[in-house]
Scaffold this motif. Structure first.
Motif, PDB file in Angstrom:
ATOM      1  N   LEU A   1      83.621  59.264   1.881  1.00  0.00           N
ATOM      2  CA  LEU A   1      82.464  59.597   2.139  1.00  0.00           C
ATOM      3  C   LEU A   1      82.100  59.549   3.539  1.00  0.00           C
ATOM      4  CD1 LEU A   1      80.443  57.390  -0.836  1.00  0.00           C
ATOM      5  CD2 LEU A   1      81.416  59.886  -0.754  1.00  0.00           C
TER       6      LEU A   1
ATOM      7  N   ALA B   1      78.196  62.004  -5.467  1.00  0.00           N
ATOM      8  CA  ALA B   1      77.590  61.879  -4.167  1.00  0.00           C
ATOM      9  C   ALA B   1      77.484  63.322  -3.678  1.00  0.00           C
ATOM     10  CB  ALA B   1      78.588  60.885  -3.227  1.00  0.00           C
TER      11      ALA B   1
ATOM     12  N   ASP C   1      76.433  65.384  -0.302  1.00  0.00           N
ATOM     13  CA  ASP C   1      76.629  65.117   1.211  1.00  0.00           C
ATOM     14  C   ASP C   1      75.606  64.890   2.056  1.00  0.00           C
ATOM     15  OD1 ASP C   1      79.499  64.707   1.051  1.00  0.00           O
ATOM     16  OD2 ASP C   1      79.981  66.713   1.111  1.00  0.00           O
TER      17      ASP C   1
END
Length: 387
Positions: free
Chosen positions: A152, A189, A191
């Motif tokens: 991430l 997730a 970005d």
């Protein structure tokens, strides 16, 4: 409360940018429904958008989407818009329809793919130069579906590097409008999942990077007007993508599901004078008319925004401030309710009539025969839509 022409002078100069793609065929993940008379090219999209402006006086700009609205002669497209009484607005990039972007575009681990995504934005900047647009709107669909799929933190670093390259290519009068979305198309997730992440990237880039707030891009229960207020305080609210939602990113007609929410947003806008052209906030629609007719859908949308803004202008600021200072909880709330429940439609119709516009744009469209004419005329070719 009585809506008066004097109070509603705050509407003078207010405009809403309509999206070219709203006039094409659209749908859900399951089905795209075809409609008769749908534009076959960007020139016909602009003609339909221009009619919305001609009937309402509220929609002087048309957002383009690249590559959906790519043409051989962009100068001709800009001239076509001017001939129809509108101008071209924000240029929207596309990072969600190329096989190379399966694992990301501006955040992809492969430098070749990141360079390709950056180059697409440089093409958009060139189109901005031709059209006179000042806004490059970026919605980043990048993200991951599984924990551990990618780092991430590394994705954020790659994103920052890509955005710096795009920002460096802008002309002095240009700006980036950076959009966020908390889920979809990726579900572990995204970005850029929220306004804070978008704001952090914009602040790192410079003063000409601002956040675009899509009213459908939040978790259920999110207080959107609070986000509006905070972005205005930071001087970083660049634009809205206005629509309505019941569940998630439904892209319904703005104000359809929760007109009181739209009003509350406009109250924060008026409090900061952000409805005035000098504020630089671009009020845009981002909607897909799946089962309703396209042009009436856009007409209803811009009229809903106008009504919400008109009601926000009616708020008695002195009474509100007095009630707040006195701790009069319900008294303060009632000040907002008084404005919200005011029927502003008659005075808005008067304003249109005084400007030489139809009192009732929806009725004027139905009586015009335009829908039947384009259905008969636009036969053959490929109807525009989600490409």
């Amino acid at each position: 409360m009585v809506a008066t022409a004097e109070v509603l002078r705050g509407l003078d100069g207010f405009g809403i940018e309509v999206p070219s793609w709203a006039y094409g065929n659209s749908g859900t993940r399951f089905k795209v429904f075809a409609s008769p008379g749908v534009p076959r090219d960007p020139f016909e999209k602009i003609a339909d958008a221009a009619l919305v402006h001609a009937l309402t006086g509220l929609a002087p700009r048309v957002s383009l989407h690249i590559p959906w609205d790519r043409v051989a002669d962009t100068d001709r497209l800009a001239s076509h818009a001017a001939e129809h009484g509108v101008r071209l607005g924000a240029i929207n990039s596309n990072l969600f329809q190329d096989d190379d972007y399966r694992l990301g575009s501006l955040t992809n681990v492969d430098p070749r793919i990141r360079a390709k995504a950056i180059a697409h934005h440089l093409e958009c900047v060139e189109i901005m130069r031709v059209t006179g647009s000042t806004d490059l709107k970026i919605w980043l669909p990048d993200g991951t579906n599984y924990a551990g799929q990618d780092s991430l933190a590394d994705r954020q670093e790659r994103l920052a590097e890509s955005l710096r390259a795009i920002y460096a290519a802008l002309d002095p009068g240009h700006r980036i409008l950076l959009e966020y979305k908390f889920f979809e198309p990726y579900f572990y997730a995204m970005d850029i999942p929220d306004w804070g992440t978008a704001l952090a990237h914009c602040q790192a880039l410079g003063d000409r990077a601002t956040v675009v707030l899509d009213t459908g891009h939040h978790a259920p229960g999110t207080n959107i007007e609070f986000i509006v207020m905070q972005l205005l305080r930071a001087g970083r609210l660049g634009a809205f993508d206005l629509n309505s939602r019941n569940y998630a990113d439904d892209d319904l007609i703005v104000g359809a599901a929760d007109p009181f929410q739209l009003f509350r947003i406009m109250v924060e806008i008026v409090a900061a004078d952000a409805h005035l052209p000098a504020s630089g906030v671009n009020f845009m629609l981002d909607q897909c008319h799946n089962i309703e007719d396209k042009i009436p859908g856009q007409l209803r949308s811009v009229l809903n925004v106008e009504q919400a803004l008109a009601k926000a202008l009616l708020v008695d600021d002195a009474a509100l401030a007095a009630a707040q200072a006195a701790g009069d909880v319900l008294g303060a709330h009632d000040v907002l309710l008084d404005a919200f429940h005011t029927d502003v439609r008659p005075v808005l119709a008067d304003r249109r009539e005084a400007a030489g516009l139809p009192r009732d744009p929806m009725a004027a469209y139905r009586a015009s025969g335009y829908g039947a004419a384009i259905a008969a005329e636009r036969v053959g070719g490929t109807q525009a839509g989600w490409s």
